[in-house]
Design a protein around this motif. Structure first.
Motif, PDB file in Angstrom:
ATOM      1  N   GLU A   1       0.822  -1.210   0.000  1.00 41.21           N
ATOM      2  CA  GLU A   1       0.000   0.000   0.000  1.00 41.21           C
ATOM      3  C   GLU A   1       0.857   1.261   0.000  1.00 41.21           C
ATOM      4  N   SER A   2       1.996   1.207   0.668  1.00 44.01           N
ATOM      5  CA  SER A   2       2.877   2.380   0.713  1.00 44.01           C
ATOM      6  C   SER A   2       3.338   2.787  -0.688  1.00 44.01           C
ATOM      7  N   GLU A   3       3.505   1.806  -1.561  1.00 43.87           N
ATOM      8  CA  GLU A   3       3.893   2.094  -2.942  1.00 43.87           C
ATOM      9  C   GLU A   3       2.694   2.589  -3.753  1.00 43.87           C
ATOM     10  N   LEU A   4       1.543   2.000  -3.519  1.00 39.14           N
ATOM     11  CA  LEU A   4       0.340   2.417  -4.246  1.00 39.14           C
ATOM     12  C   LEU A   4      -0.067   3.842  -3.883  1.00 39.14           C
ATOM     13  N   LEU A   5       0.172   4.227  -2.637  1.00 35.81           N
ATOM     14  CA  LEU A   5      -0.163   5.593  -2.226  1.00 35.81           C
ATOM     15  C   LEU A   5       0.591   6.635  -3.042  1.00 35.81           C
ATOM     16  N   LYS A   6       1.774   6.282  -3.512  1.00 32.45           N
ATOM     17  CA  LYS A   6       2.611   7.230  -4.245  1.00 32.45           C
ATOM     18  C   LYS A   6       2.032   7.593  -5.614  1.00 32.45           C
ATOM     19  N   VAL A   7       1.155   6.754  -6.162  1.00 38.27           N
ATOM     20  CA  VAL A   7       0.637   7.022  -7.508  1.00 38.27           C
ATOM     21  C   VAL A   7      -0.678   7.791  -7.484  1.00 38.27           C
ATOM     22  N   ILE A   8      -1.230   8.028  -6.292  1.00 39.24           N
ATOM     23  CA  ILE A   8      -2.492   8.771  -6.219  1.00 39.24           C
ATOM     24  C   ILE A   8      -2.276  10.187  -6.724  1.00 39.24           C
ATOM     25  N   GLY A   9      -3.173  10.624  -7.584  1.00 41.55           N
ATOM     26  CA  GLY A   9      -3.098  11.982  -8.122  1.00 41.55           C
ATOM     27  C   GLY A   9      -2.545  12.052  -9.524  1.00 41.55           C
ATOM     28  N   GLY A  10      -1.948  10.961  -9.993  1.00 40.30           N
ATOM     29  CA  GLY A  10      -1.411  10.944 -11.350  1.00 40.30           C
ATOM     30  C   GLY A  10      -2.459  10.546 -12.383  1.00 40.30           C
ATOM     31  N   GLN A  11      -2.129  10.758 -13.649  1.00 41.18           N
ATOM     32  CA  GLN A  11      -3.036  10.345 -14.717  1.00 41.18           C
ATOM     33  C   GLN A  11      -3.069   8.819 -14.757  1.00 41.18           C
ATOM     34  N   LEU A  12      -4.265   8.241 -14.756  1.00 39.95           N
ATOM     35  CA  LEU A  12      -4.419   6.803 -14.544  1.00 39.95           C
ATOM     36  C   LEU A  12      -3.749   5.974 -15.640  1.00 39.95           C
ATOM     37  N   LEU A  13      -4.012   6.290 -16.895  1.00 46.02           N
ATOM     38  CA  LEU A  13      -3.434   5.518 -17.994  1.00 46.02           C
ATOM     39  C   LEU A  13      -1.909   5.605 -17.974  1.00 46.02           C
ATOM     40  N   LYS A  14      -1.410   6.798 -17.733  1.00 47.43           N
ATOM     41  CA  LYS A  14       0.043   7.005 -17.675  1.00 47.43           C
ATOM     42  C   LYS A  14       0.660   6.224 -16.516  1.00 47.43           C
ATOM     43  N   THR A  15      -0.061   6.150 -15.405  1.00 46.08           N
ATOM     44  CA  THR A  15       0.421   5.392 -14.248  1.00 46.08           C
ATOM     45  C   THR A  15       0.587   3.920 -14.591  1.00 46.08           C
ATOM     46  N   TYR A  16      -0.394   3.356 -15.285  1.00 46.69           N
ATOM     47  CA  TYR A  16      -0.309   1.934 -15.607  1.00 46.69           C
ATOM     48  C   TYR A  16       0.786   1.637 -16.637  1.00 46.69           C
ATOM     49  N   ILE A  17       1.095   2.618 -17.462  1.00 47.84           N
ATOM     50  CA  ILE A  17       2.172   2.433 -18.446  1.00 47.84           C
ATOM     51  C   ILE A  17       3.542   2.691 -17.812  1.00 47.84           C
ATOM     52  N   ASP A  18       3.676   3.818 -17.121  1.00 49.67           N
ATOM     53  CA  ASP A  18       4.985   4.240 -16.625  1.00 49.67           C
ATOM     54  C   ASP A  18       5.380   3.590 -15.303  1.00 49.67           C
ATOM     55  N   VAL A  19       4.431   3.388 -14.412  1.00 47.90           N
ATOM     56  CA  VAL A  19       4.743   2.864 -13.080  1.00 47.90           C
ATOM     57  C   VAL A  19       4.563   1.350 -13.021  1.00 47.90           C
ATOM     58  N   PHE A  20       3.432   0.870 -13.519  1.00 43.84           N
ATOM     59  CA  PHE A  20       3.149  -0.564 -13.457  1.00 43.84           C
ATOM     60  C   PHE A  20       3.654  -1.333 -14.679  1.00 43.84           C
ATOM     61  N   LYS A  21       4.225  -0.596 -15.650  1.00 43.65           N
ATOM     62  CA  LYS A  21       4.930  -1.179 -16.798  1.00 43.65           C
ATOM     63  C   LYS A  21       4.032  -2.039 -17.703  1.00 43.65           C
ATOM     64  N   PHE A  22       2.810  -1.574 -17.937  1.00 45.09           N
ATOM     65  CA  PHE A  22       1.933  -2.215 -18.908  1.00 45.09           C
ATOM     66  C   PHE A  22       2.212  -1.637 -20.286  1.00 45.09           C
ATOM     67  N   ASP A  23       2.012  -2.440 -21.340  1.00 43.51           N
ATOM     68  CA  ASP A  23       1.975  -1.853 -22.673  1.00 43.51           C
ATOM     69  C   ASP A  23       0.653  -1.102 -22.805  1.00 43.51           C
ATOM     70  N   GLU A  24       0.536  -0.279 -23.828  1.00 44.67           N
ATOM     71  CA  GLU A  24      -0.618   0.620 -23.923  1.00 44.67           C
ATOM     72  C   GLU A  24      -1.940  -0.139 -23.978  1.00 44.67           C
ATOM     73  N   GLN A  25      -1.999  -1.207 -24.760  1.00 49.37           N
ATOM     74  CA  GLN A  25      -3.246  -1.961 -24.884  1.00 49.37           C
ATOM     75  C   GLN A  25      -3.651  -2.582 -23.542  1.00 49.37           C
ATOM     76  N   SER A  26      -2.693  -3.166 -22.834  1.00 44.46           N
ATOM     77  CA  SER A  26      -2.978  -3.762 -21.528  1.00 44.46           C
ATOM     78  C   SER A  26      -3.336  -2.694 -20.501  1.00 44.46           C
ATOM     79  N   ALA A  27      -2.696  -1.538 -20.604  1.00 42.58           N
ATOM     80  CA  ALA A  27      -2.984  -0.442 -19.683  1.00 42.58           C
ATOM     81  C   ALA A  27      -4.414   0.040 -19.853  1.00 42.58           C
ATOM     82  N   VAL A  28      -4.873   0.131 -21.082  1.00 42.29           N
ATOM     83  CA  VAL A  28      -6.257   0.544 -21.348  1.00 42.29           C
ATOM     84  C   VAL A  28      -7.231  -0.426 -20.691  1.00 42.29           C
ATOM     85  N   GLU A  29      -6.942  -1.726 -20.803  1.00 42.55           N
ATOM     86  CA  GLU A  29      -7.805  -2.734 -20.186  1.00 42.55           C
ATOM     87  C   GLU A  29      -7.742  -2.649 -18.664  1.00 42.55           C
TER      88      GLU A  29
END
Length: 247
Positions: A47-75
Motif C-alpha cells: 500500500e505504501s507504494e500504491l499511495l505514491k501514484v495517487i493523483g497521477g493520470q491513470l493511464l500514464k500510471t499503468y504504463i509508466d509505473v506498473f509497466k503495462f503496454d498501452e493496450q494492456s494499460a487501457v484494459e
C-alpha cells in the motif's frame, strides 16, 4: 493605485484538486488498484507504494509505473474504473472543515472549481454524495479518452469562469498539481494533509496543514499581490485613476 488594479488584485477563482485535497479517497483508490492489478495477473505492490501514484493520470500510471503496454494499460484502467464505480466511490470521506472553507471562500467573493485527473463523472457523483456539487461553479475531470493533463483541466476551469490567470489559484496536495499550476501560469497552495506534501517541510510555495488554513493562505497570497501592486504601480496610479470611471 488604479481602479483596475484594485479590481484585479484579488483572486476570483480557487481551483481544487480532488484526491487528497477535498476528500480522503485513498481507500477506494487502493482497493481499485489492487483489484485491477490482480485481475491482470500482476503482483500487487504494498500500500505504501500504491499511495505514491495517487493523483497521477491513470493511464500514464499503468504504463509508466506498473509497466503495462498501452493496450494492456487501457484494459487495466477499464477494470479499475469498473471496480471504482461499484466499490471505491463509496469509500471516500470529505476532509473535516472543507465545507466551511468553501462557505468562507464564497463569502470572500471567489468562484470555486475542481480540476482533477479523476474521471469527471466520478468526481461529480462523489460531490453529490457529499451534498457539495451545487457549491462548485465548475468541475473539470478526465475525459473518456484519458487524453487531458492537469494543465488542460486547470485552463478549462479558468476559461469557463472567464477570469484572468492572475486571478486564479490551484490548491493541491502533490507535485503533479504543482507542475500543472506552473505550466498553466497560475499561483499555487500546497496542502500537507493529503497524500503528497508533508508537514514541517520547507517548500517554495505557501502551504496549508488543514482545510481551515487554506482560507488564510488565499488571503496571504492576495495581500502579497496587493503589496506588489503598490510597490510596482504607485508611480502611475494617480494618472490612471484620473482617466478611469466607476465600474
Amino acid at each position: 493605485m488604479s481602479l483596475l488594479q484594485k479590481r484585479n488584485m484579488k483572486s476570483k477563482l480557487i481551483i481544487f484538486d480532488f484526491d487528497g485535497t477535498i476528500a480522503d479517497t485513498s481507500p477506494g483508490i487502493l482497493d481499485s488498484h489492487k483489484f485491477a492489478l490482480a485481475r491482470m495477473g500482476r503482483i500487487v505492490p504494498e500500500e505504501s507504494e500504491l499511495l505514491k501514484v495517487i493523483g497521477g493520470q491513470l493511464l500514464k500510471t499503468y504504463i509508466d509505473v506498473f509497466k503495462f503496454d498501452e493496450q494492456s494499460a487501457v484494459e487495466a484502467v477499464r477494470i479499475y474504473r469498473e471496480r471504482y464505480a461499484n466499490v471505491g466511490i463509496n469509500l471516500a470521506n470529505l476532509y473535516d472543515g472543507f465545507e466551511d472553507l468553501i462557505i468562507q471562500l464564497k463569502n470572500y467573493g471567489c468562484n470555486i472549481g475542481i480540476a482533477t485527473l479523476k474521471a469527471e463523472r466520478f468526481a461529480k457523483e462523489m460531490l453529490k454524495k457529499f451534498n457539495m456539487l451545487d457549491k462548485f461553479d465548475v468541475v473539470c475531470g478526465m475525459d473518456k479518452c484519458d487524453s487531458q493533463t492537469k494543465t488542460d483541466l486547470i485552463e478549462k476551469c479558468i476559461e469557463f469562469c472567464n477570469v484572468n490567470k492572475s486571478q486564479a489559484i490551484l490548491v493541491g496536495d502533490s507535485s503533479n498539481d504543482l507542475k500543472g499550476a506552473e505550466a498553466a501560469g497560475i499561483r499555487f497552495i500546497g496542502v500537507t494533509y493529503g497524500f503528497g506534501f508533508k508537514k514541517n517541510v520547507e517548500y517554495n510555495f505557501i502551504t496549508a496543514d488543514s482545510p481551515r488554513e487554506v482560507y488564510s493562505a488565499v488571503q496571504k497570497i492576495n495581500n502579497k499581490q496587493k503589496e506588489d501592486i503598490y510597490e510596482n504601480g504607485s508611480v502611475c496610479s494617480n494618472q490612471n485613476e484620473q482617466r478611469e470611471t466607476s465600474w
